[in-house]
Design a protein around this motif. Structure first.
Motif, PDB file in Angstrom:
ATOM      1  N   ARG A  47       0.866  -1.177   0.000  1.00 20.25           N
ATOM      2  CA  ARG A  47       0.000   0.000   0.000  1.00 20.25           C
ATOM      3  C   ARG A  47       0.903   1.228   0.000  1.00 20.25           C
ATOM      4  NH1 ARG A  47      -2.453   2.074   5.688  1.00 20.25           N
ATOM      5  NH2 ARG A  47      -3.602   3.908   5.000  1.00 20.25           N
ATOM      6  N   THR A  48       0.624   2.173  -0.853  1.00 16.91           N
ATOM      7  CA  THR A  48       1.437   3.377  -0.921  1.00 16.91           C
ATOM      8  C   THR A  48       1.157   4.264   0.287  1.00 16.91           C
ATOM      9  OG1 THR A  48       1.301   3.292  -3.338  1.00 16.91           O
ATOM     10  CG2 THR A  48       2.091   5.352  -2.340  1.00 16.91           C
ATOM     11  N   ILE A  49       2.207   4.656   0.998  1.00 18.08           N
ATOM     12  CA  ILE A  49       2.044   5.518   2.171  1.00 18.08           C
ATOM     13  C   ILE A  49       2.546   6.929   1.883  1.00 18.08           C
ATOM     14  CG2 ILE A  49       2.709   5.886   4.574  1.00 18.08           C
ATOM     15  CD1 ILE A  49       3.151   2.984   4.883  1.00 18.08           C
ATOM     16  N   ILE A  50       3.756   7.017   1.401  1.00 17.72           N
ATOM     17  CA  ILE A  50       4.402   8.304   1.146  1.00 17.72           C
ATOM     18  C   ILE A  50       5.001   8.269  -0.250  1.00 17.72           C
ATOM     19  CG2 ILE A  50       6.320   9.842   1.786  1.00 17.72           C
ATOM     20  CD1 ILE A  50       4.249   9.922   3.934  1.00 17.72           C
ATOM     21  N   TYR A  51       4.878   9.377  -0.999  1.00 15.18           N
ATOM     22  CA  TYR A  51       5.545   9.480  -2.294  1.00 15.18           C
ATOM     23  C   TYR A  51       6.212  10.828  -2.443  1.00 15.18           C
ATOM     24  CZ  TYR A  51       1.133  11.759  -3.735  1.00 15.18           C
ATOM     25  OH  TYR A  51       0.032  12.572  -3.840  1.00 15.18           O
ATOM     26  N   SER A  52       7.146  10.862  -3.370  1.00 17.26           N
ATOM     27  CA  SER A  52       7.911  12.083  -3.627  1.00 17.26           C
ATOM     28  C   SER A  52       8.391  12.698  -2.315  1.00 17.26           C
ATOM     29  CB  SER A  52       7.085  13.073  -4.449  1.00 17.26           C
ATOM     30  OG  SER A  52       6.871  12.571  -5.749  1.00 17.26           O
ATOM     31  N   THR A  53       9.057  11.902  -1.537  1.00 16.77           N
ATOM     32  CA  THR A  53       9.704  12.239  -0.258  1.00 16.77           C
ATOM     33  C   THR A  53       8.734  12.390   0.908  1.00 16.77           C
ATOM     34  OG1 THR A  53      11.498  13.426  -1.401  1.00 16.77           O
ATOM     35  CG2 THR A  53      11.253  13.829   0.961  1.00 16.77           C
ATOM     36  N   SER A  54       7.702  13.228   0.738  1.00 20.50           N
ATOM     37  CA  SER A  54       6.947  13.605   1.938  1.00 20.50           C
ATOM     38  C   SER A  54       5.441  13.733   1.737  1.00 20.50           C
ATOM     39  CB  SER A  54       7.482  14.943   2.469  1.00 20.50           C
ATOM     40  OG  SER A  54       7.356  15.952   1.478  1.00 20.50           O
ATOM     41  N   THR A  55       4.921  13.396   0.591  1.00 21.87           N
ATOM     42  CA  THR A  55       3.490  13.525   0.331  1.00 21.87           C
ATOM     43  C   THR A  55       2.779  12.256   0.753  1.00 21.87           C
ATOM     44  OG1 THR A  55       3.907  14.992  -1.553  1.00 21.87           O
ATOM     45  CG2 THR A  55       1.718  14.002  -1.376  1.00 21.87           C
ATOM     46  N   ARG A  56       1.804  12.417   1.647  1.00 18.27           N
ATOM     47  CA  ARG A  56       1.033  11.254   2.088  1.00 18.27           C
ATOM     48  C   ARG A  56       0.012  10.857   1.035  1.00 18.27           C
ATOM     49  NH1 ARG A  56       1.451  13.528   7.025  1.00 18.27           N
ATOM     50  NH2 ARG A  56      -0.325  14.895   6.573  1.00 18.27           N
ATOM     51  N   SER A  57      -0.110   9.562   0.797  1.00 15.94           N
ATOM     52  CA  SER A  57      -1.117   9.069  -0.118  1.00 15.94           C
ATOM     53  C   SER A  57      -2.500   9.235   0.501  1.00 15.94           C
ATOM     54  CB  SER A  57      -0.844   7.599  -0.437  1.00 15.94           C
ATOM     55  OG  SER A  57      -1.630   7.157  -1.501  1.00 15.94           O
ATOM     56  N   ALA A  58      -3.525   9.245  -0.328  1.00 15.84           N
ATOM     57  CA  ALA A  58      -4.890   9.454   0.135  1.00 15.84           C
ATOM     58  C   ALA A  58      -5.263   8.423   1.190  1.00 15.84           C
ATOM     59  CB  ALA A  58      -5.859   9.381  -1.036  1.00 15.84           C
TER      60      ALA A  58
END
Lengths: 110, 126
Positions: A47-58
């Motif tokens: 499950r994606t949690i964080i992307y592009s260093t610091s953006t939280r996934s929905a």
């Protein structure tokens, strides 16, 4: 060959704070590697949690945060809960369309 | 809401070709902001990126698998596929398909793998 490093295992007490890291065997991680973090429980898809260093996934609780700490990407869980017990993987973009996963960190909450 | 579903044989013989398809629902595979990829996880081990395909048709593969991998898209069926040739027992794994995003949102460029399929187990054995 690029090697992305993660702690093999980590333990945190319920309510505690833990920081998992994602580094490079040779070199430093920066935002230009677009570090992402994934949570996986046994038998399930990541499950994606964080992307592009610091953006939280929905839908990801704000107790999860991402950053660059020193020369590594970092995932911090503040106020850990029992259901945060999972494997956590980071992945780095190496350029030229190439992605490399870290070996994963098994997080225990006890 | 975008969903991905892998399909294909669960058992492949050594030296043969593994073929999997990922069907995309809830969105178009033709969007220029997205890319599509495959990731695998051998039993008890970590995740390994296999390769990706972009809207332009450009493909990128893990250097360690490049000679054996082909990823393609069929826009008419809204699905993409993986072919891995000359398989051995080391290719036994759960195979996940994934949707990725590569574009600007506001002033920042974002590049990440986002939506995952549930995964399909492929065993290589005679």
């Amino acid at each position: 060959q690029t090697v992305v490093t993660q702690e093999p295992s980590f333990s945190v007490s319920p309510g505690g704070t833990v920081t998992l890291t994602c580094g490079l065997r040779s070199g430093s991680v920066s935002a230009t590697y677009y570090p992402s973090w994934y949570q996986q429980t046994p038998g399930q898809a990541p499950r994606t949690i964080i992307y592009s260093t610091s953006t939280r996934s929905a839908g990801v609780p704000d107790r999860f945060s991402g950053s660059i700490l020193g020369n590594k990407a970092a995932l911090t869980i503040t106020g850990a809960q029992a259901d945060d017990e999972s494997d956590y993987y980071c992945v780095l973009y190496m350029g030229n369309g190439i992605w490399v996963f870290g070996g994963g960190t098994k997080l225990t909450v006890l | 809401q975008l969903q991905l579903q892998e399909s294909g044989p669960g058992l492949v013989k050594p030296s043969e070709t593994l073929s999997l398809t990922c069907t995309v629902s809830g969105g178009s595979i033709s969007s220029s902001s997205y890319f599509w990829g495959w990731i695998r996880q051998p039993p008890g081990k970590g995740l390994e990126w296999i390769g990706s395909i972009y809207h332009s048709g450009t493909t990128y593969y893990n250097p360690s698998l490049k000679s054996r991998v082909t990823i393609s898209v069929d826009t008419s069926k809204n699905h993409f596929s993986l072919r891995l040739s000359s398989v051995t027992a080391a290719d036994t794994a759960v195979y996940f398909c994934v949707e990725g995003f590569a574009d600007y949102m506001g002033n920042y460029y974002y590049y990440y793998m986002d939506v995952w399929g549930k995964g399909t187990t492929v065993t290589v054995s005679s």
